[in-house]
Design an enzyme around this catalytic site. Structure first.
Site, short mmCIF file in Angstrom:
data_model
loop_
_atom_site.label_atom_id
_atom_site.label_comp_id
_atom_site.label_asym_id
_atom_site.label_seq_id
_atom_site.Cartn_x
_atom_site.Cartn_y
_atom_site.Cartn_z
N ALA A 63 0.57 -1.19 -0.17
CA ALA A 63 -0.02 0.01 0.19
C ALA A 63 0.82 1.14 -0.10
CB ALA A 63 -1.04 0.13 1.10
N GLY A 106 0.33 -4.73 1.25
CA GLY A 106 -0.41 -5.02 0.54
C GLY A 106 -1.05 -5.44 -0.96
#
Ligand code: COA
Length: 285
Positions: A63, A106
């Site tokens: 992420a 992520g």
């Protein structure tokens, strides 16, 4: 095209989506999450296989840490990445991820949401979140252990150790390790193979695969009950049986220029009754 950072190409048998922020190693920011939602909305309607990959030699290095740093409790509870990856996981048709270079945090969790993962030799996959003061809350704590088992999942999540391609293959996290071009070609081959199968049966299989243990075997029986009544099941089975009868008749008449079909299940590779034939074992994914 779905968005600047997610390129989507219609390849007929499937959609090919490429995470496209190579200057940030395809770090997943809010714009990419929004694009993933748009892509999912399309796939929920079109019900097609998705091949997911990254540009620039990486899948996704996590992420976007610059955005994550600014998020607070409200954003955490909203599950910005979690909800998008859950939606990818719940897509009606299969998702095949091609994992090149870094698949971290992520990015790894997006990969865990896929049904099938294929690596390139440069893959480095894992979850370094605790080193950033957070947990891997977008799927790793439940999905990774389903894939690789409790022991390795715990080691990876508690230590942040990354796996290379060979270890990922040995752990069952990926099903093949191929050079980038061959890895994408393999994913496309699998997507084309899936396109020749019955989509209703494929979707039912995916739902059964994702059901919790407590749902079996009832979910399997319920799915099968629907499929047993489907015209497509009847058509495919009739095509198989008629082909066997024709082959037997040809053999009896001494006209057989091809061997009779075995009793092996049909391999409707092209989704065409005429194409139903014996499985080519080497094609089995
Ligand atoms: N979020 C935001 N930006 C990221 C990123 C992430 N997760 N991963 C990489 N980037 C950015 C870098 O900041 C850099 O941008 P810049 O050139 O504007 O500074 C660019 O991508 C290239 O990365 P860089 O660190 O220079 O490459 P490297 O080869 O030295 O290292 C990594 C690659 C993947 C090892 C390193 O970038 C890294 O550790 N990234 C974070 C991994 C992580 O913790 N992910 C989990 C997040 S939940």
């Amino acid at each position: 095209m779905t968005g600047a950072s997610l390129w989507v190409v219609d390849r007929g048998s499937h959609l090919l989506a490429t995470l496209n922020r190579p200057e940030k190693r395809n770090a997943i920011d809010r714009d990419l999450i929004d694009s993933l939602h748009l892509l999912c909305a399309r796939l929920e309607v079109e019900r097609r296989t998705l091949v997911l990959t990254g540009s620039g030699g990486d899948f996704a290095a996590g992420a976007d840490i610059a955005q994550l740093r600014e998020r607070g409790a409200t954003e955490a509870l909203a599950g910005i990445n979690t909800r998008a990856f859950q939606r990818v996981r719940a897509l009606p048709m299969p998702v095949i991820a091609v994992l090149d270079g870094y698949a971290l945090g992520g990015g790894a969790e997006l990969a865990y949401a896929a049904d099938i993962r294929i690596a390139t030799p440069t893959l480095r996959i894992g979850n370094p979140e605790t080193g950033l003061g957070i947990i891997a809350a977008a799927g790793a704590t439940w999905r990774l252990q389903e894939i690789v088992g409790d022991a390795l999942a715990a080691e990876m999540l508690l230590t942040g150790r990354l796996l290379g391609a060979d270890e990922a293959l040995a752990a069952g996290l990926v099903t093949a390790v191929l050079e980038p071009e061959a890895a994408l070609a393999k994913a496309v081959e699998l997507a084309e193979r899936i396109a020749g199968l019955d989509p209703a049966a494929t979707q039912a299989t995916k739902r059964a695969l994702q059901a919790p243990a407590s749902a079996h075997p009832e979910i399997d029986l319920a799915e099968q009950a629907v499929l047993f009544e489907s015209p497509e099941k009847h058509r495919r089975m009739t095509a198989f049986l008629e082909r066997r009868s024709r082959a037997a008749a040809d053999t009896d008449a001494g006209r057989g220029d091809r061997p009779a079909a075995s009793s092996a299940p049909a391999d409707a590779e092209h989704g065409d009754a005429a194409a139903v034939r014996e499985p080519r074992r080497e094609e089995t994914p």
